[in-house]
Design an enzyme around this catalytic site. Structure first.
Site, PDB file in Angstrom:
ATOM      1  N   GLU A 107       0.857  -1.187   0.000  1.00 33.29           N
ATOM      2  CA  GLU A 107       0.000   0.000   0.000  1.00 33.29           C
ATOM      3  C   GLU A 107       0.887   1.228   0.000  1.00 33.29           C
ATOM      4  O   GLU A 107       1.927   1.240   0.660  1.00 33.29           O
ATOM      5  CB  GLU A 107      -0.886   0.056   1.252  1.00 33.29           C
ATOM      6  CG  GLU A 107      -2.090  -0.833   1.191  1.00 33.29           C
ATOM      7  CD  GLU A 107      -1.923  -2.093   2.030  1.00 33.29           C
ATOM      8  OE1 GLU A 107      -1.004  -2.110   2.865  1.00 33.29           O
ATOM      9  OE2 GLU A 107      -2.678  -3.051   1.826  1.00 33.29           O
ATOM     10  N   TYR A 119       8.256   1.951  -7.310  1.00 30.73           N
ATOM     11  CA  TYR A 119       7.595   0.656  -7.482  1.00 30.73           C
ATOM     12  C   TYR A 119       7.310   0.365  -8.965  1.00 30.73           C
ATOM     13  O   TYR A 119       7.420  -0.779  -9.408  1.00 30.73           O
ATOM     14  CB  TYR A 119       6.300   0.600  -6.672  1.00 30.73           C
ATOM     15  CG  TYR A 119       6.504   0.857  -5.196  1.00 30.73           C
ATOM     16  CD1 TYR A 119       7.589   0.321  -4.516  1.00 30.73           C
ATOM     17  CD2 TYR A 119       5.615   1.652  -4.481  1.00 30.73           C
ATOM     18  CE1 TYR A 119       7.790   0.572  -3.173  1.00 30.73           C
ATOM     19  CE2 TYR A 119       5.805   1.906  -3.130  1.00 30.73           C
ATOM     20  CZ  TYR A 119       6.892   1.371  -2.483  1.00 30.73           C
ATOM     21  OH  TYR A 119       7.090   1.610  -1.151  1.00 30.73           O
TER      22      TYR A 119
HETATM   23  C1  LIG Z   1      10.620   6.402  -1.540  1.00 32.84           C
HETATM   24  C2  LIG Z   1      12.065   6.296  -1.024  1.00 32.84           C
HETATM   25  C3  LIG Z   1      12.188   5.007  -0.220  1.00 32.84           C
HETATM   26  C4  LIG Z   1      13.023   6.274  -2.209  1.00 32.84           C
HETATM   27  O1  LIG Z   1      14.345   6.103  -1.703  1.00 32.84           O
HETATM   28  P1  LIG Z   1      15.636   6.505  -2.566  1.00 32.84           P
HETATM   29  O2  LIG Z   1      16.793   5.744  -2.039  1.00 32.84           O
HETATM   30  O3  LIG Z   1      15.760   7.972  -2.619  1.00 32.84           O
HETATM   31  O4  LIG Z   1      15.235   5.966  -4.012  1.00 32.84           O
HETATM   32  P2  LIG Z   1      16.248   5.611  -5.192  1.00 32.84           P
HETATM   33  O5  LIG Z   1      17.366   6.609  -5.218  1.00 32.84           O
HETATM   34  O6  LIG Z   1      16.607   4.165  -5.151  1.00 32.84           O
HETATM   35  O7  LIG Z   1      15.309   5.915  -6.434  1.00 32.84           O
HETATM   36  C5  LIG Z   1      14.751   4.883  -7.229  1.00 32.84           C
HETATM   37  C6  LIG Z   1      13.651   5.488  -8.075  1.00 32.84           C
HETATM   38  O8  LIG Z   1      12.557   5.910  -7.268  1.00 32.84           O
HETATM   39  C7  LIG Z   1      11.959   7.076  -7.844  1.00 32.84           C
HETATM   40  N1  LIG Z   1      12.127   8.201  -6.938  1.00 32.84           N
HETATM   41  C8  LIG Z   1      12.796   8.194  -5.767  1.00 32.84           C
HETATM   42  N2  LIG Z   1      12.676   9.409  -5.177  1.00 32.84           N
HETATM   43  C9  LIG Z   1      11.937  10.171  -6.001  1.00 32.84           C
HETATM   44  C10 LIG Z   1      11.474  11.504  -5.946  1.00 32.84           C
HETATM   45  N3  LIG Z   1      11.756  12.308  -4.902  1.00 32.84           N
HETATM   46  N4  LIG Z   1      10.694  11.969  -6.941  1.00 32.84           N
HETATM   47  C11 LIG Z   1      10.396  11.176  -8.001  1.00 32.84           C
HETATM   48  N5  LIG Z   1      10.817   9.895  -8.123  1.00 32.84           N
HETATM   49  C12 LIG Z   1      11.570   9.395  -7.128  1.00 32.84           C
HETATM   50  C13 LIG Z   1      12.691   7.338  -9.136  1.00 32.84           C
HETATM   51  O9  LIG Z   1      12.004   6.630 -10.135  1.00 32.84           O
HETATM   52  C14 LIG Z   1      14.041   6.737  -8.830  1.00 32.84           C
HETATM   53  O10 LIG Z   1      14.749   6.383  -9.981  1.00 32.84           O
HETATM   54  P3  LIG Z   1      15.740   7.454 -10.680  1.00 32.84           P
HETATM   55  O11 LIG Z   1      16.614   8.006  -9.591  1.00 32.84           O
HETATM   56  O12 LIG Z   1      16.440   6.635 -11.678  1.00 32.84           O
HETATM   57  O13 LIG Z   1      14.836   8.518 -11.234  1.00 32.84           O
HETATM   58  C15 LIG Z   1      12.434   7.512  -0.128  1.00 32.84           C
HETATM   59  O14 LIG Z   1      12.073   8.702  -0.805  1.00 32.84           O
HETATM   60  C16 LIG Z   1      11.773   7.504   1.226  1.00 32.84           C
HETATM   61  O15 LIG Z   1      12.289   6.948   2.189  1.00 32.84           O
HETATM   62  N6  LIG Z   1      10.598   8.154   1.341  1.00 32.84           N
HETATM   63  C17 LIG Z   1       9.873   8.239   2.610  1.00 32.84           C
HETATM   64  C18 LIG Z   1       9.325   6.885   3.005  1.00 32.84           C
HETATM   65  C19 LIG Z   1       8.378   6.339   1.968  1.00 32.84           C
HETATM   66  O16 LIG Z   1       7.589   7.057   1.381  1.00 32.84           O
HETATM   67  N7  LIG Z   1       8.441   5.008   1.766  1.00 32.84           N
HETATM   68  C20 LIG Z   1       7.545   4.310   0.881  1.00 32.84           C
HETATM   69  C21 LIG Z   1       6.289   4.029   1.613  1.00 32.84           C
HETATM   70  S1  LIG Z   1       5.081   3.176   0.584  1.00 32.84           S
END
Ligand SMILES: CC(C)(COP(=O)(O)OP(=O)(O)OC[C@H]1O[C@@H](n2cnc3c(N)ncnc32)[C@H](O)[C@@H]1OP(=O)(O)O)[C@@H](O)C(=O)NCCC(=O)NCCS
Length: 158
Positions: A107, A119
């Site tokens: 979710e 995702y």
């Molecule tokens: C979502 C989250 C886990 C991503 O972590 P991250 O290590 O920054 O992600 P990655 O660097 O591996 O990014 C992988 C892909 O995710 C997407 N992505 C990650 N952050 C993004 C942003 N701020 N805006 C748009 N796309 C994003 C992109 O598609 C990215 O690929 P790209 O860098 O080639 O464009 C992080 O932002 C987070 O911890 N958020 C708060 C907690 C959360 O929302 N968890 C998910 C709950 S369902």
């Protein structure tokens, strides 16, 4: 360049995990949740991402019968956009396949477009919506699912 290691979560990681949880989510898991998941939940699989000895991210997977539920995933705000969540996702999905899970599901907040983009890179698609699922702001949850085939690797390069 420093390398991120993904490894199973241990008791001593819990304070750092809770701190990231607090920074990452409006409603973090309760303090007892991670110790419980580590020791009393046979379906739970927990990992951390470690960079130079520091825990910078974590993820929890529930493997129940033939379904893999991504219960939570987060990266410390100072370490985002470096592919750490992707490494965690690859570990989760590899474990799911190893346990013969048929599908992975999760979710996500309707407003959380960053996580949804992550995702989607792994083939997850929106298959449903839980209205007013989140208690803090009554936001809807999107249900995202991917069928896990037997082939190795993800579709994020597609
Ligand atoms: C979502 C989250 C886990 C991503 O972590 P991250 O290590 O920054 O992600 P990655 O660097 O591996 O990014 C992988 C892909 O995710 C997407 N992505 C990650 N952050 C993004 C942003 N701020 N805006 C748009 N796309 C994003 C992109 O598609 C990215 O690929 P790209 O860098 O080639 O464009 C992080 O932002 C987070 O911890 N958020 C708060 C907690 C959360 O929302 N968890 C998910 C709950 S369902």
């Amino acid at each position: 360049m420093s390398t991120v290691t993904i490894r199973p979560m241990r008791d001593e990681d819990v304070p750092a995990v809770q701190e990231i949880d607090r920074l990452a989510f409006p409603v973090p898991w309760p303090p007892s949740a991670y110790p419980h998941e580590l020791h009393h939940s046979p379906h739970s699989h927990l990992w951390v991402a470690e960079l130079e000895g520091q825990v910078v991210g974590f993820a929890v997977l529930w493997l129940i019968v033939d379904e893999a539920h991504i219960a939570t995933i987060a990266v410390h705000p100072d370490f985002r956009r470096q592919g750490i969540a992707r490494q965690l996702m690859e570990t989760l999905l590899a474990a799911a396949r190893q346990h013969q899970a048929r599908l992975a599901t999760l979710e996500v907040r309707a407003s959380n477009t960053a996580a949804q983009a992550l995702y989607q890179q792994y083939g997850f698609q929106v298959v449903g919506r839980r209205p007013k699922y989140y208690t803090d702001n009554h936001e809807d949850a999107l249900i995202m699912t991917v069928m896990l085939d037997k082939e190795e690797g993800a579709s994020h390069d597609a």
